[in-house]
Design a protein around this motif. Structure first.
Motif, PDB file in Angstrom:
ATOM      1  N   ASN A 195      36.326  46.907  44.726  1.00 37.33           N
ATOM      2  CA  ASN A 195      35.469  45.720  44.774  1.00 37.33           C
ATOM      3  C   ASN A 195      36.107  44.470  44.172  1.00 37.33           C
ATOM      4  OD1 ASN A 195      33.147  46.941  46.031  1.00 37.33           O
ATOM      5  ND2 ASN A 195      32.766  48.007  44.108  1.00 37.33           N
ATOM      6  N   LEU A 196      37.327  44.584  43.681  1.00 36.46           N
ATOM      7  CA  LEU A 196      38.005  43.408  43.127  1.00 36.46           C
ATOM      8  C   LEU A 196      38.386  42.453  44.255  1.00 36.46           C
ATOM      9  CD1 LEU A 196      40.364  44.922  40.398  1.00 36.46           C
ATOM     10  CD2 LEU A 196      38.026  44.069  40.153  1.00 36.46           C
ATOM     11  N   THR A 197      38.179  41.155  44.019  1.00 35.11           N
ATOM     12  CA  THR A 197      38.484  40.135  45.028  1.00 35.11           C
ATOM     13  C   THR A 197      39.529  39.160  44.484  1.00 35.11           C
ATOM     14  OG1 THR A 197      36.867  38.479  44.314  1.00 35.11           O
ATOM     15  CG2 THR A 197      36.051  40.280  45.708  1.00 35.11           C
ATOM     16  N   ASN A 198      39.780  38.104  45.245  1.00 32.79           N
ATOM     17  CA  ASN A 198      40.745  37.089  44.818  1.00 32.79           C
ATOM     18  C   ASN A 198      40.338  36.414  43.511  1.00 32.79           C
ATOM     19  OD1 ASN A 198      42.332  37.597  47.054  1.00 32.79           O
ATOM     20  ND2 ASN A 198      41.354  36.013  48.302  1.00 32.79           N
ATOM     21  N   LYS A 199      39.057  36.482  43.171  1.00 24.93           N
ATOM     22  CA  LYS A 199      38.597  35.928  41.894  1.00 24.93           C
ATOM     23  C   LYS A 199      39.313  36.617  40.733  1.00 24.93           C
ATOM     24  CE  LYS A 199      36.029  33.610  38.995  1.00 24.93           C
ATOM     25  NZ  LYS A 199      36.253  32.152  38.793  1.00 24.93           N
ATOM     26  N   SER A 200      39.566  37.905  40.878  1.00 23.05           N
ATOM     27  CA  SER A 200      40.286  38.641  39.830  1.00 23.05           C
ATOM     28  C   SER A 200      41.709  38.117  39.680  1.00 23.05           C
ATOM     29  CB  SER A 200      40.311  40.141  40.144  1.00 23.05           C
ATOM     30  OG  SER A 200      39.063  40.733  39.864  1.00 23.05           O
ATOM     31  N   MET A 201      42.327  37.762  40.792  1.00 14.44           N
ATOM     32  CA  MET A 201      43.684  37.206  40.733  1.00 14.44           C
ATOM     33  C   MET A 201      43.677  35.889  39.958  1.00 14.44           C
ATOM     34  SD  MET A 201      45.632  39.370  42.384  1.00 14.44           S
ATOM     35  CE  MET A 201      46.903  39.005  43.585  1.00 14.44           C
ATOM     36  N   GLU A 202      42.630  35.108  40.182  1.00 16.12           N
ATOM     37  CA  GLU A 202      42.506  33.841  39.455  1.00 16.12           C
ATOM     38  C   GLU A 202      42.371  34.096  37.955  1.00 16.12           C
ATOM     39  OE1 GLU A 202      39.632  29.856  39.323  1.00 16.12           O
ATOM     40  OE2 GLU A 202      39.144  31.518  40.674  1.00 16.12           O
ATOM     41  N   LEU A 203      41.578  35.107  37.590  1.00 14.10           N
ATOM     42  CA  LEU A 203      41.373  35.433  36.177  1.00 14.10           C
ATOM     43  C   LEU A 203      42.659  35.956  35.534  1.00 14.10           C
ATOM     44  CD1 LEU A 203      37.921  37.204  36.587  1.00 14.10           C
ATOM     45  CD2 LEU A 203      38.316  35.026  35.426  1.00 14.10           C
ATOM     46  N   ILE A 204      43.412  36.743  36.281  1.00  7.63           N
ATOM     47  CA  ILE A 204      44.650  37.345  35.780  1.00  7.63           C
ATOM     48  C   ILE A 204      45.754  36.299  35.601  1.00  7.63           C
ATOM     49  CG2 ILE A 204      46.546  38.897  36.487  1.00  7.63           C
ATOM     50  CD1 ILE A 204      44.362  40.683  37.786  1.00  7.63           C
ATOM     51  N   SER A 205      45.619  35.169  36.273  1.00 10.41           N
ATOM     52  CA  SER A 205      46.696  34.163  36.309  1.00 10.41           C
ATOM     53  C   SER A 205      47.082  33.627  34.937  1.00 10.41           C
ATOM     54  CB  SER A 205      46.297  32.993  37.213  1.00 10.41           C
ATOM     55  OG  SER A 205      45.213  32.267  36.647  1.00 10.41           O
ATOM     56  N   GLY A 206      46.218  33.817  33.948  1.00  7.96           N
ATOM     57  CA  GLY A 206      46.534  33.327  32.607  1.00  7.96           C
ATOM     58  C   GLY A 206      47.295  34.316  31.746  1.00  7.96           C
TER      59      GLY A 206
END
Length: 229
Positions: free
Chosen positions: A158-169
């Motif tokens: 269920n992980l989406t591109n939003k998770s990629m945004e969160l991980i970016s930091g």
């Protein structure tokens, strides 16, 4: 054997009663109990091993209730709890282990709620949660672990591109695995700040090798291993 510092009982026929023989090994730093018949009641015999730094309880019979008996092992740096019966409640019983550097919850059933406990582990460098229970909401608590170099969130479909945004930091990341998720090519640009990234796995996602190669050539010079390739 009172001076013993490392003991590997991986795949041995040992259960709860057998652990009573370890109580005098007060200098023990590393203990492998993976794939044994050890359960929750046996963990009481480990409470005096206060020098223990590495403990592997993967594929054992240990449940959430037993993990409370580990709360005093504050020297622990590496803990493997790759077991399907471990849930959020078990993780919350471990929040006193603030020195943890490596935490393996690969097959544990951790949900978004359970990730709140991760805030206590600010020193984590390696984290694996692959039980399928996470959504983007759970990754919000993971994004605040600045020392992470390895993050494996595969099998959380269920992980989406939003998770990629969160991980970016998470600028220290060297290895990232978010395979078997809903990540698409549109999520790849979020990884541009991760200049230390050497390994990226996005298998069984809507991601193409061509787009990863484009990201590699323009933004991730240290990326040497990626899937799909």
């Amino acid at each position: 054997l009172t001076n013993l510092e490392s003991l590997n009982l991986d795949s041995c026929k040992i259960g709860d009663e057998g652990l009573a023989n370890l109580t005098g090994l007060s200098l023990l730093k590393s203990l492998e109990l993976s794939d044994t018949e050890v359960g929750s009641s046996g963990l009481r015999h480990l409470s005096g091993l206060t020098h223990l730094e590495t403990l592997n309880l993967s594929f054992t019979l240990v449940t959430d209730s037993g993990l409370k008996k580990l709360s005093g092992l504050t020297a622990l740096k590496s803990l493997n709890l790759d077991a399907r019966q471990i849930t959020d409640a078990g993780l919350s019983a471990l929040t006193s282990l603030t020195g943890l550097v490596h935490l393996d919850l690969f097959g544990a059933r951790i949900s978004d709620t359970g990730t709140n406990s991760l805030r206590c582990f600010k020193n984590l460098q390696s984290l694996e949660i692959c039980g399928g229970g996470l959504t983007d909401a759970g990754v919000k608590n993971i994004k605040d672990l600045p020392s992470l170099t390895l993050l494996n969130l595969s099998q959380n479909c269920n992980l989406t591109n939003k998770s990629m945004e969160l991980i970016s930091g998470l600028n220290a990341l060297v290895s990232l695995n978010v395979s078997n998720s809903n990540i698409t090519n549109d999520g790849l640009p979020y990884l541009k700040p991760l200049k230390n990234l050497r390994s990226l796995s996005l298998e069984s996602c809507k991601v193409t090798a061509a787009e990863i190669k484009k990201l590699q050539s323009t933004a991730l010079p240290n990326l040497v291993s990626f899937r799909p390739e």
